[in-house]
Design an enzyme around this catalytic site. Structure first.
Site, PDB file in Angstrom:
ATOM      1  N   HIS A 145       0.835  -1.194   0.000  1.00  0.00           N
ATOM      2  CA  HIS A 145       0.000   0.000   0.000  1.00  0.00           C
ATOM      3  C   HIS A 145       0.877   1.253   0.000  1.00  0.00           C
ATOM      4  CE1 HIS A 145      -3.158  -2.810   1.278  1.00  0.00           C
ATOM      5  NE2 HIS A 145      -4.013  -1.888   0.861  1.00  0.00           N
ATOM      6  N   LYS A 158      -0.430   4.642   4.758  1.00  0.00           N
ATOM      7  CA  LYS A 158      -1.246   3.657   5.472  1.00  0.00           C
ATOM      8  C   LYS A 158      -0.649   3.378   6.846  1.00  0.00           C
ATOM      9  CE  LYS A 158      -3.694  -0.725   4.868  1.00  0.00           C
ATOM     10  NZ  LYS A 158      -5.000  -0.101   5.192  1.00  0.00           N
TER      11      LYS A 158
END
Length: 270
Positions: free
Chosen positions: A157, A161
């Site tokens: 990600h 995040k």
């Protein structure tokens, strides 16, 4: 039939803006309002204009209780503690709440689940159709292959995040555990560092990558001697999550109070 009045908590965030846009493009629903935490610079701004749409005259506020009292459904991609508070508001008002928040503790999840006695709560670690299909495939493959096949889950990600492994990675791991009829937490290997020893047979391993602006890549690897099966989903844009969340809100209309997930919404449950 009247349009479903949808409220968005965290309406000025990245997902909030995408949700506003998705609702505006979806038949059968309409934006009723949105909120941001008290003190936010976005309070008082036009909710549609922030999403890059023509101004609607609907201004972002900070009264979340009022939003739950007046909207038919609320969509929440905020933060764990906030999602618990929103679930309690949904239960008090007897409304629909769609939750896409990840990173919940077991205690927080239990609090949200308890609210399903009085609210219609649809919760998903990932709202996309593709990911939920991947979860089903993962469960089926894990059920077919015995533990001669090691299961590893790789996810990547963007660098913003804050939770790891991702909620989607854990969804996939739990799907694999269900396929093998084992307790996920007893076989999950969520981090390796240093001299760890040989891999334990039957474990479900996780590997986490963070960098750039990657929306979400997930791969489930089944690895045995001389062969490997890989199931992969790559998200190119967060709009896929917004689309699934709005679909979930519409699906939940007229459903009885209870706890539901995206498998229910998509008709993929057993």
């Amino acid at each position: 039939m009247s349009a479903l009045k949808i409220g968005i908590v965290g309406a000025a965030g990245r997902m909030g803006r995408m949700l506003v846009k998705q609702v505006s493009e979806t038949a059968g629903c309409m934006i009723y309002g949105g909120t941001e935490p008290e003190g936010s610079d976005n309070i008082g701004k036009d909710i549609n204009a922030l999403a890059g749409l023509e101004p609607s005259g609907i201004l972002i506020g900070d009264d979340t209780t009022k939003l739950f009292d007046e909207a038919d459904a609320v969509i929440d991609f905020t933060a764990p503690a906030a999602s618990v508070a929103h679930a309690k508001l949904a239960a008090k008002a007897g409304k629909i709440l769609v939750i896409g928040t990840t990173g919940l503790t077991n205690e927080q999840q239990a609090d949200i689940t308890a609210c399903g006695d009085k609210a219609v709560i649809v919760q998903g670690a990932n709202m996309s159709l593709g990911v939920n299909l991947l979860a089903q495939l993962t469960r089926k493959v894990a059920a077919i292959l015995d533990d001669e096949f090691d299961i590893e889950i790789l996810e990547m990600h963007h660098h913003h995040k804050v939770d790891a492994p991702s909620g989607t990675a854990l969804l996939l791991g739990k799907s694999a555990a269900a396929g093998r009829d084992v307790d996920h937490d007893s076989v999950a290997d969520r981090g390796r560092d240093g001299i760890t020893g040989a891999r334990k047979r039957g474990d479900i391993g996780y590997a986490v990558l963070r960098g750039g602006n990657v929306v979400g890549d997930h791969t489930v690897i089944f690895a045995a001697e001389n062969e490997r099966i890989e199931l992969t989903h790559k998200a190119g844009d967060r709009s896929i999550f917004a689309r699934g969340a709005v679909r979930a809100a519409l699906w939940a209309k007229d459903k009885p109070a209870g706890n539901y997930d995206m498998m229910d919404v998509l008709g993929l449950g057993e």
